[in-house]
Write an enzyme that holds these catalytic residues in place. Structure first.
Site: not given
Length: 126
Positions: A1-3
């Site tokens: 999950m890249p932010l």
């Protein structure tokens, strides 16, 4: 999950900002194999006095169109994947919205899986 956090000078159009977000997300899908709909992006626009950078650091000639992209992600990618990812982002942002390669700065902040909660106070990936 890249932010993803995107910082740039104030004044770009909605279409420009959309192209930047879409280009980064497409690169994440291609090079980082992020799942569909795993899209969390924040855009921060700054006035000139709030956006300070060296226009020639490392002999790279930057302009006021500099876009700083910081991505928090799991520490699961190889060096080759990261190289492909950086290139994919730049290629996409050159194509649309027309950024110069010199004006794309990317920083990955890698973290372990237990550092994510997507809601309900649950440690999602651990």
């Amino acid at each position: 999950m890249p932010l993803v956090r995107i910082d740039l000078r104030r004044g770009k159009s909605s279409a420009y900002l959309t192209a930047v977000r879409n280009g980064i997300y497409a690169a994440m899908e291609e090079s980082f194999s992020v799942p569909k709909n795993d899209r969390f992006m924040l855009v921060h626009q700054h006035d000139a006095e709030e956006f300070d950078y060296d226009p020639n650091y490392l002999d790279i000639s930057r302009s006021d169109d500099l876009v700083i992209i910081q991505i928090a992600c799991n520490n699961t990618r190889t060096v080759d994947q990261k190289k492909a990812f950086y290139k994919a982002i730049v290629d996409k942002l050159v194509a649309d919205p027309g950024l110069r390669p010199e004006d794309v700065l990317i920083n990955l902040l890698e973290t372990t899986k237990e550092n994510w909660s997507f809601g309900h106070g649950i440690m999602t990936y651990a």
